[in-house]
Design a protein around this motif. Structure first.
Motif, short mmCIF file in Angstrom:
data_model
loop_
_atom_site.label_atom_id
_atom_site.label_comp_id
_atom_site.label_asym_id
_atom_site.label_seq_id
_atom_site.Cartn_x
_atom_site.Cartn_y
_atom_site.Cartn_z
N HIS A 174 0.81 -1.22 0.00
CA HIS A 174 0.00 0.00 0.00
C HIS A 174 0.84 1.27 0.00
N ARG A 175 2.07 1.20 0.46
CA ARG A 175 2.94 2.39 0.45
C ARG A 175 3.52 2.66 -0.94
N HIS A 176 3.32 1.72 -1.85
CA HIS A 176 3.98 1.81 -3.15
C HIS A 176 3.01 2.05 -4.31
N PHE A 177 1.77 2.36 -4.02
CA PHE A 177 0.85 2.79 -5.08
C PHE A 177 -0.07 3.88 -4.54
N ASP A 178 -0.61 4.66 -5.47
CA ASP A 178 -1.43 5.83 -5.13
C ASP A 178 -2.91 5.61 -5.41
N ALA A 179 -3.23 4.69 -6.29
CA ALA A 179 -4.60 4.56 -6.77
C ALA A 179 -4.89 3.12 -7.13
N VAL A 180 -6.18 2.79 -7.18
CA VAL A 180 -6.62 1.42 -7.45
C VAL A 180 -7.71 1.44 -8.51
N SER A 181 -7.58 0.55 -9.47
CA SER A 181 -8.62 0.33 -10.47
C SER A 181 -9.28 -1.02 -10.17
N LYS A 205 -6.57 5.79 -1.01
CA LYS A 205 -6.16 5.60 -2.40
C LYS A 205 -7.29 6.10 -3.31
N HIS A 206 -6.92 6.79 -4.37
CA HIS A 206 -7.90 7.19 -5.36
C HIS A 206 -8.42 5.93 -6.07
N VAL A 207 -9.67 5.95 -6.50
CA VAL A 207 -10.26 4.72 -7.05
C VAL A 207 -11.02 4.97 -8.34
N TYR A 208 -10.84 4.05 -9.27
CA TYR A 208 -11.60 3.97 -10.51
C TYR A 208 -12.30 2.62 -10.47
N VAL A 209 -13.63 2.60 -10.59
CA VAL A 209 -14.39 1.37 -10.41
C VAL A 209 -15.29 1.14 -11.62
N GLN A 210 -15.24 -0.06 -12.15
CA GLN A 210 -16.11 -0.38 -13.27
C GLN A 210 -17.58 -0.30 -12.87
N LYS A 211 -18.41 -0.08 -13.88
CA LYS A 211 -19.85 -0.03 -13.63
C LYS A 211 -20.41 -1.45 -13.49
N GLU A 255 -20.37 8.05 0.45
CA GLU A 255 -20.04 8.79 1.66
C GLU A 255 -18.56 8.65 2.02
N ALA A 256 -17.99 7.46 1.77
CA ALA A 256 -16.58 7.23 2.11
C ALA A 256 -15.65 8.08 1.26
N ALA A 257 -16.01 8.28 -0.02
CA ALA A 257 -15.16 9.08 -0.90
C ALA A 257 -15.00 10.50 -0.36
N VAL A 258 -16.07 11.04 0.21
CA VAL A 258 -16.03 12.39 0.79
C VAL A 258 -15.26 12.37 2.10
N LYS A 259 -15.53 11.38 2.93
CA LYS A 259 -14.89 11.30 4.24
C LYS A 259 -13.37 11.22 4.12
N TYR A 260 -12.89 10.38 3.19
CA TYR A 260 -11.45 10.16 3.07
C TYR A 260 -10.80 11.03 2.00
N LYS A 261 -11.62 11.86 1.33
CA LYS A 261 -11.12 12.83 0.36
C LYS A 261 -10.24 12.19 -0.72
N VAL A 262 -10.84 11.24 -1.43
CA VAL A 262 -10.14 10.59 -2.53
C VAL A 262 -10.83 10.91 -3.85
N VAL A 263 -10.07 10.87 -4.92
CA VAL A 263 -10.60 11.13 -6.26
C VAL A 263 -11.22 9.85 -6.80
N THR A 264 -12.43 9.96 -7.33
CA THR A 264 -13.18 8.77 -7.74
C THR A 264 -13.72 8.93 -9.16
N GLN A 265 -13.90 7.80 -9.81
CA GLN A 265 -14.53 7.78 -11.14
C GLN A 265 -15.11 6.39 -11.36
N MET A 266 -16.33 6.33 -11.92
CA MET A 266 -16.91 5.06 -12.33
C MET A 266 -16.66 4.87 -13.82
N GLY A 267 -16.57 3.62 -14.24
CA GLY A 267 -16.22 3.31 -15.61
C GLY A 267 -17.37 3.33 -16.59
#
Length: 483
Positions: free
Chosen positions: A105-112, A132-138, A152-164
């Motif tokens: 987890h210390r060696h990556f910034d984001a998860v797809s 970790k910023h997250v990109y999640v398939q639909k 709600e978690a995306a706001v709480k932890y202030k991560v950048v998000t996108q759905m596919g």
């Protein structure tokens, strides 16, 4: 040389050397690395979970951006992962995402995340909680409850998000909104969305025969949150979509691509009512099959929204799958294509109609002759490269940081959209819900004659409590969603 002159010369030398050193230190890093060089600190290190099929194309989409680096790969099936392992030879490979998160987890910034639907939420939430910023398939999640949790978690932890759902970055979807905002078709009271999905088996009994688990597959990890069952052939990599334990049927597969355009164009949020009907499966000449484990072969779901953009007037959205389509509008010529043929979206307004294909592509007014007169200025910013740019947009926003850039389908939009689609699935499951009649060997289907009333704030059906069991499922022990 006098002592004072000697000291002065030394001071001058030191000063000159210091300036030279400072100049060296502030040379731009791209100069040191040559043209096009991007410093490691300016790159987004991505870990992919589910890297075959759509996951493979997602990683390829990210990698088109020179600021992205695919650092880790994770897939429960070595066969499905093979191409990504070949394409990204520097990325370290894992089978278990939990092990990868713990060790790396210390060696990556984001998860797809591009696994089957039933494991989206548990992986995504674990990544978010590690910031970790997250990109999640639909679709974003398998259950309504999960969609709300991730939003709600995306706001709480202030991560950048996108759905596919890449169509949300298309010019077509923005053009539809601009036409609507300009009053071109008036207030919209009815929307039809339809698809030719499913193109996998649905409305069938669970296979009776068991098969040997392929040596490359970790079946227990694939099941993840779902109840344990013996491996059956042909469930993966595709046909899981038709089973409620893993997939979300036609509306889960295509709803995010079709409902997205009216959802954002009309400023919809959550439905207040939902009702449905489903296609029948016959196991013999007289008897209808009852297969509660499987999604229906076809369905028609109707949801009612209250539109704030239209003075709180109602909007009825019809979802149709399994080949069901709405009546062709009179304004559409006999030889003109309805949507893209198998899929489409029709907006019906008080002053006209507009139509588009999947992903919001090919927007047009009806009759098509109206296109000769339309002159509405662009008011919404476009995404460079449109659907391909959907990936670049997330990479750039993740590097910029939370709240610095606008995204097409961050969880503030994708979460409510996914909830809406899953409320449709809740209605489908309630429709076929068999409940025993007391002191009788017969069954009743109370869900069939119900219009379900939805309390969005509390995520519950208020007039048929039995349906609420589908808001949040029971997770397999050890695979619970840890909020």
């Amino acid at each position: 040389m006098k002592k004072e002159e000697n000291n002065s010369s030394r001071r001058d030398f030191v000063k000159t050397a210091a300036v030279a050193a400072a100049g060296f230190m502030i040379v731009p890093r791209h100069v040191l690395g040559g043209p096009g060089f991007i410093a490691p600190s300016d790159k987004l290190l991505i870990a992919g979970v589910g890297v075959g099929g759509k996951g493979q194309s997602d990683l390829t989409g990210f990698a088109r951006n020179p600021k992205a680096e695919i650092a880790f790969l994770c897939d429960v099936d070595e066969r499905r992962a093979a191409n990504s392992v070949k394409n990204f030879p520097k990325a370290k490979y894992y089978k278990d995402w939990r092990e990868m998160f713990d060790k790396e987890h210390r060696h990556f910034d984001a998860v797809s995340v591009s696994t089957p639907d039933h494991n989206h939420a548990i992986i995504t939430l674990a990544a978010i909680k590690r910031k970790k910023h997250v990109y999640v398939q639909k679709p974003l999640t398998h259950d309504i409850y999960e969609a709300r949790v991730l939003t709600e978690a995306a706001v709480k932890y202030k991560v950048v998000t996108q759905m596919g759902n890449q169509g949300s970055s298309s010019d077509g979807s923005r053009k539809l909104t601009e036409w609507y905002n300009a009053g071109t078709i008036g207030d919209v009271h009815t929307v039809y969305c339809w698809t030719d999905r499913p193109v996998w088996p649905q409305g069938i009994p669970w296979p009776a025969s068991k098969s040997e688990v392929p040596k490359e597959l970790d079946w227990n990890l694939w099941l993840g949150t779902a109840p344990y069952t013996e491996y059956v052939d042909k469930l993966i990599p595709f046909n899981w979509r038709g089973w409620w334990d893993y997939g979300t049927g036609g509306i889960g597969d295509m709803g995010c691509h079709l409902v997205d355009a009216p959802f954002r164009t009309l400023g919809l949020k959550y439905p207040t009512e939902v009702e449905c009907s489903v296609g029948s499966v016959y196991v013999d000449e007289f008897k209808r099959g009852y297969f509660p484990e499987s999604c229906p072969p076809s369905s028609h779901v109707t949801m009612t929204f209250i539109s704030e953009k239209q003075n709180n007037s109602p909007v009825r959205l019809h979802w149709m799958d399994g080949g069901i389509q709405p009546e062709r509008p009179l304004e559409l010529g006999a030889d003109e294509k309805f949507g893209d043929g198998g899929n489409g979206v029709l907006f019906v307004g008080t002053k006209g109609k507009m139509l588009c294909d999947t992903y919001g592509r090919n927007p047009r007014l009806l009759p098509l002759s109206r296109m000769d007169d339309i002159d509405v200025p662009e008011t919404l910013a476009r995404v460079p490269e449109q659907e391909a740019g959907h990936y670049t947009q997330w990479v750039d926003a993740s590097i910029a940081g939370y709240g610095k850039m606008e995204l097409s389908s961050d969880f503030s939009v994708a979460g409510p959209l996914t909830e809406t689609l899953l409320i449709g699935n809740l209605a489908l499951r309630a429709f076929d819900l068999r409940l025993p009649v007391p002191n009788s060997a017969n069954f009743r289907y109370p869900g069939r004659y119900k219009k379900l009333l939805w309390d969005a704030k509390n995520m519950k059906v208020t007039n048929f409590d039995e349906a609420n069991q589908f808001v949040k499922r029971q997770y397999r022990e050890g695979w619970e969603l840890k909020v």
